[in-house]
Every structure is written in structure tokens, then in C-alpha cells.
Design a protein around this motif. Structure first.
Motif: not given
Ligand SMILES: Nc1ncnc2c1ncn2[C@@H]1O[C@H](COP(=O)(O)OP(=O)(O)O)[C@@H](O)[C@H]1O
Ligand SMILES: [Mg+2]
Lengths: 258, 246
Positions: A73-74, A86, A88, A97-98, A100-102, A145, A149, B144, B149-152, B157, B165, B242
């Protein structure tokens, strides 16, 4: 004093009888910079994945903030060995990204992400695609990145391993600056003894597979550390101690097998 | 490039020679120039554009349907091994059965109207698409997902912002291939019981023994297929800015 991350009797067995790591007992203290060194294949990445919650120990358990670590997790920022932006998403979008996810509102995401992009010195490249960035720059994005978080700990797996010597040295200095600025607890895996001593408050030396803790060496070098730190006698002494411990770990092991 | 041009010239010269020397009768093998002029007439008459429009609309409807159904299945089969185990064996059987084998059944079940043409193209592309798109989804690097997963990220999502993508470029390439197949199946579908379309134009020319028109029809069908493919490849960077261009 209880540790932020507490590793208790952790062992990781892979398919069959192959023990990849452990058993290991290790505490990561709040606010410390811990380096883990060991010969390649000894289980450093395995340990880091376990700490990140990406993998579960076969035996033993890991406590994070006083509770059993349930998963990634973050709160546990990870920077991997390979470049993992990533492709793209632009540098800034990767960092955002993270957020936004939160559920952070769009404008806040962008602003926050830009702050961390600036922090790692990538300001002018925030709209660049990862494919156009060098390896060192991509690792900066990965660091930004993870930090965006506001993690309780930053876990890094040989993040500079694939970089050329100059870039690596620059990024080490940047990491020291960021660590001083954010004070984020850091676990840094490397096979580079110089790097470990230069960055860490404490170096843990692992034995060859299955990695166990062979030695723990406190690094007493004062902060802030600069390029000059590497030239001092204290640095050489510490580096020699870590090198000796590492050699001893490998030697003891191969003797045991005879 | 130079050898390609040379090969083509030699081929055309031999062809022309075979016709000029009377080695092959013109009713059997028309001269290259005769084919070219037949193609010119076809295009000038304007009928051919109606045929193109008819064939193209069949392709678009059928391929759109194919894609709309294949995509969700591919994402299910590609992200979950259990779903893959359910979906892929069924698909596998149809994939290896030639489309032509389904033509009589299609006519038996749904007659000889537009739906039958669409059904044949659909059968020809759908099963292949499911398999190819599943591969594209499965090819998303594990790293990826580890990062995600580490970004939650939640399951949804991660699907929306990573899986989709990350697989889009390979899916685009599969669609390019699939559209090529759809184009060849529309010709097949129009060979039987059709009144419009580029395939129908071929059958009509054959009935009246206009061999040059048959050749011209084949030439134009091939060119349109090639053009589709080249255009789709050419505009790809618009959708994937990209990716570094080679
Ligand atoms: N998923 C896995 N399955 C089987 N063996 C593995 C797996 N991951 C790692 N190993 C083995 O465990 C040992 C430790 O691997 P790793 O943690 O990657 O080492 P390091 O990062 O120190 O080089 C290696 O010998 C490796 O072959
Ligand atoms: Mg490793």
C-alpha cells in the motif's frame, strides 16, 4: 523502543525445498536509513518484497506500525531495481496516479505531483514520456512517485544498480538530500558496499542463500554527508569492516558446505 | 526496395509476354494493361464505390460486434486464469474450424440477407480476436501490477489505469490484423447469395466470363486491404504518442 517494521523469524521457501531467505530477525527503526548488503542471489529482493507486503513469509511474521503487515500500500513506498515508470503516463502523471487513486481532486494531484517532481530535480521534464528519459531520470520519477504518497517507509531495491558510476553518485547525493529533507525511514538494498556505507545509518550484511543476518554495522559518519565524506579515514574504516563482514559471510558459508 | 521493383517488373513482363505470344488465351489470362483498364472502368462507373461502401459497412458492423464482445471476454480471460480456463477452451474449437464451413449453416439459420453476411464475418473474426486480445492482456508485465499494488490501486482502478493502457498497443495491432481477416471474409460472404459488394462484383464478372474484370476485382480488393493496413499502421502514433518511434 519498538521498531516501525519488525521482522520476526521470517523465512521464505520457494517451490520444493529451496529456501530463498531466512530465518531473519530484524527491526527497522523510525527515521533510520538502513542498508542491506549481500552477495547476489542471497535473497535481498525477496526480503524487500516481503517488507513491502508484495510477498508473504513462509514462516514467521512482519509487523508494521505494531500490527501484522497485511499487504502492500502507499504507506510503504517501493522503488524497484528495474525502471518501472508506466510508459503511457508522463513523469508527472506517473507521480500523480496514486494521488488520483486516493481521490485527491485533479488540481491538487497535479500540484502535489509537481512538487515531488521538483524535489527529485526533474522539474523541466515533468511532461516528458518515460521512454524519453534516461535510466537515472526514470528512477527519480520512481522515487518521486513513492514519496508523493508520504509513505511511513521507503523501500528501495538496488535502485541505482543499473546506472553508470557518475549518475549513481549524483543520485546518491540527491537521495541523501531528500532523506535529510523528508526524514522518511528508508530500507535500501544494494550489493555496493560503498553505497551502503555512504548512505546508511546502519548496514546489515546477509549471508549467501538462504540469506541470514551475518552482521550489523552501525555507520557513525555524521550528516550531512558530502562527496568529501567518502575521502575521510572513518569512511575507509567502515567500508573495510563491511567488506570484511561480507567476505566472512561468504567464506563461512562455503566452508560449511564442504 | 530496388529489388522489389525489379521483381515486379520482371513478373509483369513475363505476364505480358505469356499473353502476347498467345501462350495463354486472353479469356483465361488477360494482359496486365487489360486488367488495369478494366479496373479503371470499374472505378469510373461509380458502381464499384457502392460495392465498396456495402462491403465496408458489413465489415464495420460485424467487426464492431466482434470487438465489442471479444474485448470484455479477453479482459476476463487475460486477468484471471480461472476465467481463462472457462472461456478459452470453448473459443479454441471454433477458432480452428474454417469459416467457410459455417456458410451453409448461416444460410440455413438466418437466410441470405445482410445478417448472414455479418454473421460470417463475425464468426471469422470473433474467436481469433478473443484469443489474440487475451494474449495481449496477459502480456502486461507483472512489474506494472506490482507497482500498482504498492501504490494502493483498487481492482477496478488497476484494470482501468494499468491493464487497459498497458495492453492497448498490442490490442491495436491485433485489431489491424483482425480487420484484414474481416476484409477477406466479407469477400467470401459475398460470393454466395449477394447482390452488392466487392465479392459480388467478382462473381458477376465470372458469370459473364469477363476475366479481366475478375482480375481487376481481385486487384482492387487487395489494394483496399493493403491500404487499410497501411493507414492503420501510419496513424498509430496518434493514439500512442508515448511510444518511441523507430
Ligand atoms: N519466485 C521465485 N521462485 C523460486 N526461486 C526464487 C524466486 N524468487 C527468488 N528465488 C530464488 O531465491 C534466491 C534469492 O533471490 P533474490 O531475492 O532475487 O536475490 P537477490 O536480490 O539477493 O539477488 C535466488 O537464488 C533466486 O533464484
Ligand atoms: Mg535482487
Amino acid at each position: 523502543m519498538s521498531a516501525l517494521i519488525e521482522v520476526r523469524g521470517v523465512l521464505r521457501r520457494f517451490s520444493g525445498d529451496l529456501v530463498g531467505l531466512g530465518p531473519i530477525d530484524l527491526g527497522v527503526r523510525e527515521g533510520e536509513f538502513l542498508a542491506i548488503v549481500g552477495p547476489s542471489g542471497c535473497g535481498k529482493s525477496t526480503l524487500l518484497h516481503l517488507l513491502a507486503g508484495l510477498d508473504a513469509p513462509t514462516e514467521g511474521e512482519i509487523q508494521f506500525e505494531g500490527a501484522r503487515l497485511a499487504g502492500p500500500g502507499p504507506a510503504l513506498g517501493v522503488v524497484f531495481q528495474h525502471y518501472t515508470c508506466l510508459p503511457w503516463l508522463t513523469a508527472r502523471q506517473n507521480v500523480a496516479l496514486a494521488l488520483r487513486w486516493r481521490g485527491l481532486p485533479g488540481a491538487d494531484c497535479e500540484r502535489n505531483a509537481q512538487r515531488y517532481i521538483d524535489l527529485v530535480g526533474l522539474g523541466p521534464f515533468s511532461d516528458a514520456w518515460p521512454a524519453t528519459l534516461s535510466g537515472g531520470m526514470q528512477q527519480r520519477v520512481a522515487i518521486a512517485r513513492a514519496l508523493a504518497n508520504q509513505p511511513r517507509a521507503l523501500l528501495m531495491d538496488e535502485p541505482f544498480g543499473a546506472l553508470d558510476a557518475q549518475t549513481r553518485s549524483r543520485l546518491q547525493l540527491e537521495l541523501l538530500r531528500i532523506f535529510a529533507e523528508m526524514g522518511c525511514t528508508t530500507v535500501f538494498v544494494t550489493h555496493d558496499i560503498d553505497e551502503a556505507v555512504f548512505l546508511a545509518d546502519r548496514v546489515v550484511v546477509l549471508t549467501p542463500r538462504p540469506g541470514r543476518i551475518h552482521a550489523e554495522i552501525p555507520v557513525t559518519l555524521p550528516r550531512p554527508r558530502t562527496l568529501g565524506t567518502r575521502l575521510g579515514p572513518d569512511f575507509s574504516t567502515l567500508r573495510a569492516r563491511v567488506a570484511a563482514a561480507l567476505e566472512e559471510a561468504v567464506y563461512t558459508m562455503s566452508n560449511g558446505e564442504d | 526496395m530496388r529489388t522489389t521493383v525489379a521483381t515486379c517488373c520482371v513478373f509483369l513482363l513475363l505476364w505480358q509476354a505469356a499473353v502476347s505470344t498467345g501462350l495463354a488465351p486472353a479469356a483465361f489470362l488477360p494482359a496486365p494493361l487489360a486488367v488495369l483498364s478494366a479496373a479503371g472502368h470499374l472505378l469510373a462507373s461509380g458502381i464499384y464505390f457502392d460495392d465498396l461502401a456495402a462491403s465496408m459497412s458489413r465489415v464495420l458492423v460485424a467487426f464492431g460486434l466482434s470487438l465489442a464482445l471479444a474485448l470484455p471476454l479477453a479482459y476476463m480471460a487475460g486477468t484471471s486464469y480461472r476465467m481463462g480456463g472457462v472461456i478459452l477452451p470453448l473459443i479454441g474449437f471454433f477458432r480452428y474450424t474454417p469459416v467457410a464451413a459455417f456458410v451453409p449453416l448461416c444460410i440455413l439459420w438466418i437466410g441470405i440477407g445482410e445478417p448472414e453476411k455479418v454473421a460470417i464475418i463475425f464468426i471469422g473474426t470473433f474467436f481469433q480476436l478473443v484469443v489474440m486480445l487475451t494474449d495481449a492482456v496477459r502480456a502486461v508485465p507483472e512489474e506494472y501490477y506490482r507497482v500498482a499494488r504498492t501504490l494502493g490501486g483498487t481492482r477496478f482502478q488497476v484494470l482501468r489505469d494499468v491493464t487497459v493502457p498497458a495492453s492497448a498497443s498490442a490490442i491495436y495491432d491485433s485489431l489491424r490484423l483482425g480487420l484484414g481477416w474481416a476484409w477477406s471474409y466479407v469477400v467470401l460472404a459475398e460470393l454466395v447469395a449477394a447482390t452488392t459488394g466487392v465479392g459480388y462484383r467478382l462473381v458477376e464478372a465470372q458469370r459473364f466470363m469477363r476475366t479481366a474484370d475478375v482480375f481487376a476485382g481481385i486487384l482492387l480488393v487487395g489494394l483496399v486491404g493493403l491500404l487499410l493496413d497501411v493507414v492503420l499502421e501510419y496513424i498509430k502514433p496518434v493514439f500512442f504518442p508515448w511510444q518511441t518511434r523507430r
